[in-house]
Design an enzyme around this catalytic site. Structure first.
Site, mmCIF file in Angstrom:
data_model
loop_
_atom_site.group_PDB
_atom_site.id
_atom_site.type_symbol
_atom_site.label_atom_id
_atom_site.label_comp_id
_atom_site.label_asym_id
_atom_site.label_seq_id
_atom_site.Cartn_x
_atom_site.Cartn_y
_atom_site.Cartn_z
ATOM 1 N N HIS A 59 0.853 -1.195 0.000
ATOM 2 C CA HIS A 59 0.000 0.000 0.000
ATOM 3 C C HIS A 59 0.880 1.233 0.000
ATOM 4 C CE1 HIS A 59 0.755 -0.449 4.319
ATOM 5 N NE2 HIS A 59 0.211 0.725 4.565
ATOM 6 N N HIS A 61 1.467 3.949 1.871
ATOM 7 C CA HIS A 61 2.008 4.736 2.983
ATOM 8 C C HIS A 61 3.537 4.830 2.938
ATOM 9 C CE1 HIS A 61 -1.844 4.208 5.608
ATOM 10 N NE2 HIS A 61 -1.926 5.229 4.797
ATOM 11 N N ASP A 63 5.854 4.774 5.116
ATOM 12 C CA ASP A 63 6.681 3.825 5.872
ATOM 13 C C ASP A 63 6.753 2.457 5.186
ATOM 14 O OD1 ASP A 63 3.871 3.627 6.779
ATOM 15 O OD2 ASP A 63 4.608 2.181 8.259
ATOM 16 N N HIS A 64 6.103 2.327 4.014
ATOM 17 C CA HIS A 64 6.162 1.077 3.242
ATOM 18 C C HIS A 64 6.802 1.256 1.876
ATOM 19 C CE1 HIS A 64 3.539 -1.163 6.071
ATOM 20 N NE2 HIS A 64 3.325 0.088 6.440
ATOM 21 N N HIS A 117 -7.455 -0.750 5.704
ATOM 22 C CA HIS A 117 -6.435 0.185 6.203
ATOM 23 C C HIS A 117 -6.297 1.335 5.196
ATOM 24 C CE1 HIS A 117 -2.731 1.517 8.118
ATOM 25 N NE2 HIS A 117 -2.069 1.366 7.005
ATOM 26 N N ASP A 136 -0.135 -3.871 6.356
ATOM 27 C CA ASP A 136 -0.806 -3.310 7.530
ATOM 28 C C ASP A 136 -2.267 -3.755 7.606
ATOM 29 O OD1 ASP A 136 1.538 -2.000 8.092
ATOM 30 O OD2 ASP A 136 0.759 0.025 7.756
ATOM 31 N N HIS A 174 4.730 -4.605 10.913
ATOM 32 C CA HIS A 174 5.101 -3.845 12.116
ATOM 33 C C HIS A 174 5.265 -4.780 13.319
ATOM 34 C CE1 HIS A 174 4.460 0.336 10.652
ATOM 35 N NE2 HIS A 174 3.525 -0.219 9.882
#
Ligand code: ZN
Ligand code: FE
Length: 258
Positions: A59, A61, A63-64, A117, A136, A174
């Protein structure tokens, strides 16, 4: 030998991300999953002497995906991203949606659309390798927050993942397991599988070891977000006769407030 060789990169700050590294042993093909940052991933790849050919994204985001372009530039790796995120992951080389296949060497993975999400979120399931890369969507003892999707979207997505075989290894993105488990015990304190998982989790974390991957059996037995049918949870929430999706929505709401 049908499994992947695996390693993981833990990026503790700011969000306790895992970047999973998979190597298909017959071809030596390496894939990197959800690299939010490039530098720590490069360090581990160099130590392993692995050259990634593929970057799989679940996805959009930061942080990915934050490290994907730098890894692509350094290794010439192809970036595979969710079709529904085409407008917001412009650095990808290929976009995939529900039912599409991806290959890491001879390993074939199926793409599952798992909105909730985010609306575009996908998971990658490699049946022969018993490997699920779920970003996530599903966490160990938890699930992702509903930033874009509805409780109904997320419940359907989690139900799909929950139907995968028992021994599927669950690679989430995570290290949130211990905090998730504390919340889980607050709503299902008598769950023996949860109690024993939490003992293991505490021991692992005390040694600085990962709690990921878990297995689908473990999640089905202990993760409250897969357990809205649980009589103990229902009794505790006063929702004995509610629909699963409504119990799920309540659990998600309580976790957001916790
Ligand atoms: Zn996310
Ligand atoms: Fe994340």
């Amino acid at each position: 030998m049908t499994g992947f060789e695996t390693d993981l990169v833990y990026i503790e700050k700011p969000l306790a991300n895992y970047v999973h590294l998979l190597r298909e042993p017959k071809s030596g093909t390496v894939a990197v999953v959800d690299p939010g940052w490039a530098e720590p991933v490069i360090k581990v790849l160099e130590r392993l002497q692995w050259q990634p050919e593929l970057i799989l994204l679940t996805h959009h985001h930061a942080d990915h995906i934050g490290g994907a372009s730098a890894l692509k530039a350094r290794y010439g790796a192809r970036i595979i991203a969710p079709l529904a995120d085409r407008h917001r992951i412009s650095e990808a080389d290929e976009w995939v949606g529900d039912g599409d296949s991806v290959h890491i060497g001879s390993a074939r993975g199926e793409v599952l659309a798992v909105p909730g999400h985010t609306t575009g979120h996908i998971a990658y399931h490699f049946p022969e390798q018993k490997t699920l890369l779920c970003g996530d969507t599903l966490f160990s003892l938890g699930c992702g927050r509903l930033f874009e999707g509805t409780p109904d979207d997320m419940w359907q997505s989690l139900s799909r993942l929950s139907a995968l075989p028992d021994d599927t290894k669950v690679y989430c993105a995570h290290e949130y397991t211990e905090a998730n488990g504390r919340f889980a015990l607050s709503i299902e304190p008598d769950n023996k599988a949860l109690q024993s998982r939490m003992e293991d989790v505490k021991a692992l974390r005390a040694k600085g070891l990962p709690t990921v991957p878990s297995t689908m059996t473990m999640e089905r037995d202990a993760n409250p977000f897969l357990r809205p049918h649980s009589p103990e949870i229902r009794a505790r929430l006063g929702m004995e006769t509610a629909d699963d999706v409504d119990v799920f929505a309540r659990i998600r709401h309580m976790k957001d407030q916790s």
